[in-house]
Design a protein around this motif. Structure first.
Motif, PDB file in Angstrom:
ATOM      1  N   VAL A  56      22.312 -68.687 -71.294  1.00 27.87           N
ATOM      2  CA  VAL A  56      22.086 -70.097 -70.910  1.00 27.87           C
ATOM      3  C   VAL A  56      20.897 -70.435 -71.879  1.00 27.87           C
ATOM      4  O   VAL A  56      20.068 -69.738 -72.012  1.00 27.87           O
ATOM      5  CB  VAL A  56      21.546 -70.253 -69.530  1.00 27.87           C
ATOM      6  CG1 VAL A  56      21.226 -71.582 -69.127  1.00 27.87           C
ATOM      7  CG2 VAL A  56      22.918 -69.661 -68.702  1.00 27.87           C
ATOM      8  N   PRO A  57      21.124 -71.533 -72.617  1.00 26.69           N
ATOM      9  CA  PRO A  57      19.935 -72.032 -73.334  1.00 26.69           C
ATOM     10  C   PRO A  57      18.433 -72.231 -72.395  1.00 26.69           C
ATOM     11  O   PRO A  57      18.757 -72.579 -71.327  1.00 26.69           O
ATOM     12  CB  PRO A  57      20.371 -73.419 -73.851  1.00 26.69           C
ATOM     13  CG  PRO A  57      21.719 -73.540 -73.605  1.00 26.69           C
ATOM     14  CD  PRO A  57      22.039 -72.547 -72.729  1.00 26.69           C
ATOM     15  N   MET A  58      17.804 -71.894 -72.924  1.00 23.95           N
ATOM     16  CA  MET A  58      16.027 -71.628 -72.240  1.00 23.95           C
ATOM     17  C   MET A  58      14.994 -71.672 -73.395  1.00 23.95           C
ATOM     18  O   MET A  58      15.192 -71.255 -74.282  1.00 23.95           O
ATOM     19  CB  MET A  58      16.074 -70.678 -71.375  1.00 23.95           C
ATOM     20  CG  MET A  58      15.968 -69.210 -71.681  1.00 23.95           C
ATOM     21  SD  MET A  58      15.822 -68.161 -70.354  1.00 23.95           S
ATOM     22  CE  MET A  58      17.296 -68.482 -69.124  1.00 23.95           C
ATOM     23  N   PRO A  59      13.973 -72.306 -72.691  1.00 22.91           N
ATOM     24  CA  PRO A  59      12.486 -72.211 -73.621  1.00 22.91           C
ATOM     25  C   PRO A  59      12.430 -70.555 -73.964  1.00 22.91           C
ATOM     26  O   PRO A  59      12.470 -69.776 -73.030  1.00 22.91           O
ATOM     27  CB  PRO A  59      11.333 -72.613 -72.899  1.00 22.91           C
ATOM     28  CG  PRO A  59      12.140 -73.496 -71.646  1.00 22.91           C
ATOM     29  CD  PRO A  59      13.541 -72.806 -71.725  1.00 22.91           C
ATOM     30  N   THR A  60      11.952 -70.153 -75.093  1.00 20.85           N
ATOM     31  CA  THR A  60      11.854 -68.880 -75.465  1.00 20.85           C
ATOM     32  C   THR A  60      10.391 -68.909 -76.265  1.00 20.85           C
ATOM     33  O   THR A  60      10.042 -69.857 -76.651  1.00 20.85           O
ATOM     34  CB  THR A  60      13.023 -68.165 -76.250  1.00 20.85           C
ATOM     35  OG1 THR A  60      12.892 -69.145 -77.576  1.00 20.85           O
ATOM     36  CG2 THR A  60      14.107 -67.967 -75.477  1.00 20.85           C
ATOM     37  N   GLN A  61       9.806 -67.716 -76.488  1.00 22.05           N
ATOM     38  CA  GLN A  61       8.799 -67.426 -77.242  1.00 22.05           C
ATOM     39  C   GLN A  61       9.269 -67.034 -78.719  1.00 22.05           C
ATOM     40  O   GLN A  61       9.721 -65.756 -78.814  1.00 22.05           O
ATOM     41  CB  GLN A  61       7.796 -66.513 -76.879  1.00 22.05           C
ATOM     42  CG  GLN A  61       7.130 -67.085 -75.634  1.00 22.05           C
ATOM     43  CD  GLN A  61       6.087 -66.219 -75.072  1.00 22.05           C
ATOM     44  OE1 GLN A  61       5.493 -65.104 -75.725  1.00 22.05           O
ATOM     45  NE2 GLN A  61       5.792 -66.260 -73.694  1.00 22.05           N
ATOM     46  N   PRO A  62       9.080 -67.787 -79.987  1.00 23.92           N
ATOM     47  CA  PRO A  62       9.526 -67.249 -81.081  1.00 23.92           C
ATOM     48  C   PRO A  62       9.185 -65.682 -81.511  1.00 23.92           C
ATOM     49  O   PRO A  62       7.840 -65.408 -81.300  1.00 23.92           O
ATOM     50  CB  PRO A  62       9.045 -68.240 -82.247  1.00 23.92           C
ATOM     51  CG  PRO A  62       8.785 -69.428 -81.339  1.00 23.92           C
ATOM     52  CD  PRO A  62       8.464 -69.053 -80.103  1.00 23.92           C
ATOM     53  N   GLY A  63      10.146 -65.066 -81.855  1.00 22.03           N
ATOM     54  CA  GLY A  63       9.870 -63.590 -82.255  1.00 22.03           C
ATOM     55  C   GLY A  63       9.636 -62.670 -81.276  1.00 22.03           C
ATOM     56  O   GLY A  63       9.269 -61.516 -81.279  1.00 22.03           O
ATOM     57  N   LYS A  64       9.856 -63.002 -79.958  1.00 19.42           N
ATOM     58  CA  LYS A  64       9.875 -62.254 -78.586  1.00 19.42           C
ATOM     59  C   LYS A  64      10.936 -62.226 -77.678  1.00 19.42           C
ATOM     60  O   LYS A  64      11.730 -63.327 -77.702  1.00 19.42           O
ATOM     61  CB  LYS A  64       8.451 -62.749 -78.024  1.00 19.42           C
ATOM     62  CG  LYS A  64       7.279 -62.410 -78.746  1.00 19.42           C
ATOM     63  CD  LYS A  64       6.082 -62.665 -77.666  1.00 19.42           C
ATOM     64  CE  LYS A  64       4.732 -62.349 -78.531  1.00 19.42           C
ATOM     65  NZ  LYS A  64       3.592 -62.821 -77.513  1.00 19.42           N
ATOM     66  N   ILE A  65      11.076 -61.379 -77.112  1.00 18.15           N
ATOM     67  CA  ILE A  65      11.908 -61.176 -75.938  1.00 18.15           C
ATOM     68  C   ILE A  65      10.944 -60.936 -74.661  1.00 18.15           C
ATOM     69  O   ILE A  65      10.013 -60.337 -74.628  1.00 18.15           O
ATOM     70  CB  ILE A  65      12.870 -59.683 -75.822  1.00 18.15           C
ATOM     71  CG1 ILE A  65      13.772 -59.955 -77.068  1.00 18.15           C
ATOM     72  CG2 ILE A  65      13.440 -59.830 -74.473  1.00 18.15           C
ATOM     73  CD1 ILE A  65      14.579 -58.612 -77.019  1.00 18.15           C
ATOM     74  N   THR A  66      11.409 -61.937 -73.815  1.00 21.33           N
ATOM     75  CA  THR A  66      10.337 -61.936 -72.568  1.00 21.33           C
ATOM     76  C   THR A  66      11.259 -61.647 -71.217  1.00 21.33           C
ATOM     77  O   THR A  66      12.036 -62.084 -71.059  1.00 21.33           O
ATOM     78  CB  THR A  66       9.710 -63.674 -72.409  1.00 21.33           C
ATOM     79  OG1 THR A  66      10.783 -64.493 -72.136  1.00 21.33           O
ATOM     80  CG2 THR A  66       8.802 -63.728 -73.462  1.00 21.33           C
ATOM     81  N   LEU A  67      10.402 -60.991 -70.379  1.00 20.02           N
ATOM     82  CA  LEU A  67      10.936 -60.618 -68.860  1.00 20.02           C
ATOM     83  C   LEU A  67      10.000 -61.623 -68.129  1.00 20.02           C
ATOM     84  O   LEU A  67       8.671 -61.137 -68.011  1.00 20.02           O
ATOM     85  CB  LEU A  67      10.761 -59.169 -68.738  1.00 20.02           C
ATOM     86  CG  LEU A  67      11.551 -58.189 -69.523  1.00 20.02           C
ATOM     87  CD1 LEU A  67      11.454 -56.806 -69.040  1.00 20.02           C
ATOM     88  CD2 LEU A  67      13.066 -58.646 -69.436  1.00 20.02           C
ATOM     89  N   THR A  68      10.300 -62.332 -67.006  1.00 17.40           N
ATOM     90  CA  THR A  68       9.535 -63.249 -66.373  1.00 17.40           C
ATOM     91  C   THR A  68      10.075 -62.937 -64.973  1.00 17.40           C
ATOM     92  O   THR A  68      11.125 -63.582 -64.619  1.00 17.40           O
ATOM     93  CB  THR A  68       9.626 -64.594 -66.843  1.00 17.40           C
ATOM     94  OG1 THR A  68       9.222 -64.846 -67.973  1.00 17.40           O
ATOM     95  CG2 THR A  68       8.789 -65.530 -65.696  1.00 17.40           C
ATOM     96  N   LEU A  69       9.326 -62.331 -64.122  1.00 14.58           N
ATOM     97  CA  LEU A  69       9.593 -62.144 -62.681  1.00 14.58           C
ATOM     98  C   LEU A  69       9.557 -63.402 -61.958  1.00 14.58           C
ATOM     99  O   LEU A  69       8.387 -64.237 -62.480  1.00 14.58           O
ATOM    100  CB  LEU A  69       8.594 -61.151 -62.014  1.00 14.58           C
ATOM    101  CG  LEU A  69       9.094 -59.617 -62.524  1.00 14.58           C
ATOM    102  CD1 LEU A  69       8.184 -59.240 -63.710  1.00 14.58           C
ATOM    103  CD2 LEU A  69       8.632 -58.782 -61.400  1.00 14.58           C
ATOM    104  N   ALA A  70      10.046 -63.733 -61.029  1.00 10.35           N
ATOM    105  CA  ALA A  70      10.246 -65.008 -60.125  1.00 10.35           C
ATOM    106  C   ALA A  70       8.981 -64.803 -59.129  1.00 10.35           C
ATOM    107  O   ALA A  70       8.251 -65.752 -59.285  1.00 10.35           O
ATOM    108  CB  ALA A  70      11.484 -65.260 -59.341  1.00 10.35           C
TER     109      ALA A  70
END
Length: 192
Positions: A56-70
């Protein structure tokens, strides 16, 4: 004599083809890549395959993969929800069949080491899951899932109170069984 045999064979072949056409018969034709199987002549071409699911398209941090816990803290028995977002500029792939048949490996701190909380009852080869650039997925891990509760008394969550983290391993190949040479770990979180 050979010329007569060739002419006779051509005539028989022509009559056979027109006979089939007159009775409405048709010979199915195999089209490579068509999951529906053979297609009769005159039928419309099969539709183009669906584009791959890249998330799904979503905001990202350029150059990174992020894991965000709810939530940085969970109640015992509450499902775990994590959003994985890809900002690397290219598609990445993670194999499923990790914790609760997801792309994430849940690990519990034992006081000495990180112990994996595994479980997936599918019993198949792991499938690649794509994360397109600028896209992501929300992964849920249910502590009461049948995949995790093997050997647990009924009604007991597979992961109870303690300190946990998640590991997301990935690579750049969509091939079955492809290596996942890169890994990202979440921050530690508590289950109370």
């Amino acid at each position: 004599m050979r010329l007569a045999a060739v002419v006779l064979f051509g005539l028989v072949l022509t009559v056979g083809c027109t006979q089939g056409a007159r009775t409405g018969e048709s010979t199915p034709v195999n089209i490579p890549g068509n999951p529906a199987g053979p297609i009769a002549p005159g039928s419309p071409a099969p539709p183009n395959p669906a584009p791959p699911d890249l998330g799904v398209p979503m905001p990202t941090q350029p150059g990174k993969i992020t894991l965000t816990l709810a939530s940085p803290q969970l109640s015992a028995g509450a499902p775990l929800s994590v959003t994985i977002a890809n900002g690397l500029g290219r598609t990445i792939y993670a194999q499923d069949e990790k914790t609760d048949c997801s792309v994430l490996l849940l690990e519990r701190w034992t006081g000495r080491a990180w112990e994996p909380v595994t479980g997936c009852l599918f019993g198949r080869t792991p499938l690649p899951v794509a994360f397109g650039n600028g896209r992501g997925r929300t992964v849920k891990i249910d502590p009461f899932s049948a995949h995790l509760n093997h050997g647990q008394p009924q009604g007991t969550p597979a992961f109870g109170r303690g300190t946990y983290r998640l590991t997301f391993s990935y690579g750049f190949s969509a091939a079955f069984g492809a290596e996942e040479p890169y890994a990202l770990m979440s921050t530690e979180f508590a289950v109370r």
